[in-house]
Design an enzyme around this catalytic site. Structure first.
Site, PDB file in Angstrom:
ATOM      1  CB  SER A  29      10.259   5.764  -8.929  1.00 32.44           C
ATOM      2  OG  SER A  29      11.448   5.179  -8.431  1.00 32.44           O
ATOM      3  N   GLY A  66       8.827   1.500 -11.649  1.00 31.80           N
ATOM      4  CA  GLY A  66       9.389   0.183 -11.878  1.00 31.80           C
ATOM      5  C   GLY A  66      10.026  -0.026 -13.233  1.00 31.80           C
ATOM      6  CG  ASN A  95      13.563  -0.415 -11.324  1.00 32.71           C
ATOM      7  OD1 ASN A  95      13.535  -0.515 -10.119  1.00 32.71           O
ATOM      8  ND2 ASN A  95      12.833   0.461 -11.965  1.00 32.71           N
ATOM      9  CG  ASP A 176      11.843   4.885  -0.162  1.00 31.72           C
ATOM     10  OD1 ASP A 176      12.801   5.683  -0.039  1.00 31.72           O
ATOM     11  OD2 ASP A 176      11.065   4.917  -1.138  1.00 31.72           O
ATOM     12  CG  HIS A 179      12.102   6.804  -4.163  1.00 28.47           C
ATOM     13  ND1 HIS A 179      11.769   5.623  -3.549  1.00 28.47           N
ATOM     14  CD2 HIS A 179      12.004   6.594  -5.496  1.00 28.47           C
ATOM     15  CE1 HIS A 179      11.477   4.717  -4.468  1.00 28.47           C
ATOM     16  NE2 HIS A 179      11.621   5.279  -5.657  1.00 28.47           N
TER      17      HIS A 179
END
Length: 211
Positions: A29, A66, A95, A176, A179
């Site tokens: 992402s 993801g 991830n 968040d 990012h």
């Protein structure tokens, strides 16, 4: 206390009829402009940078929400066949770390992707990541070392840390904490460009020599 992650969407790829040499970005992402309009992401900015500097490459962004190193390894062969890229940028592993997956598996998957890309005739740039400190000093140290040691072992270009100058700055990170914001995307591009442009010069010089 943030850092990487991996929730985004696949950015639109150039038309397959485009005969310009391809630059393939395989990431998560962070390379898929998560939480932003696609045109604000660093990969889209890269496409504009290439044009501004006179490079003939088109950008194929295969970054996916993801994505893990295993997922990238499984998808790469089809992408290489589809785009026949001259350059492959691999931005994966975040991830894996966030899920606490074995680092030996991460290194093996990254090594396999590098090998497959090279066998297809592409030059490779590996993009490194760091883990948040709450994962413990030993794990975070070993995680970062995976990229550096692999790059040295197989002699591949390395971006030490995609979020250098961005991670830890609340003004440059989305709520968040994972990012980068739109205003931080140019910094991500510069972090990559420093190590990517030498590869682009090599491919361009080699192409000119062939004619």
């Amino acid at each position: 206390m943030l850092l990487l992650l991996v929730c985004g969407t696949i950015a639109a790829s150039p038309a397959e009829s485009d005969e310009r040499p391809a630059l393939l970005v395989l990431g998560d992402s962070l390379s898929a402009a998560y939480g932003l309009p696609v045109e604000q992401g660093w990969v889209h900015l890269l496409a504009r940078r290439l044009e501004e500097h006179g490079y003939p490459h088109r950008v194929a962004n295969a970054s996916s929400s993801g994505e893990t190193s295993r997922g990238g390894r499984e998808r790469l062969p089809a992408l290489l066949e589809q785009y026949e890229p001259e350059v492959v940028v691999i931005e994966l592993g975040g991830n894996d770390g966030l899920r606490g997956l074995p680092l030996e598996r991460l290194q093996s998957n990254l090594a396999m992707m590098i090998r497959k890309a090279r066998e297809a005739g592409a030059r490779v740039l590996l993009v490194g990541m760091h883990m948040p400190p709450n994962y413990g000093p030993e794990y975070t140290r070993r995680f970062s070392t995976v990229y550096r040691e692999l790059a040295e072992e197989v002699q591949v270009g390395l971006v030490p840390f995609l979020l250098e100058g961005v991670a830890g700055d609340n003004a440059l990170m989305q709520p968040d904490g994972m990012h980068a914001t739109a205003s931080a995307q140019p910094t991500l591009l510069e972090n990559v460009w420093e190590h990517l442009e030498p590869l682009l010069r090599e491919t361009t010089e080699n192409t000119e020599t062939e004619y």
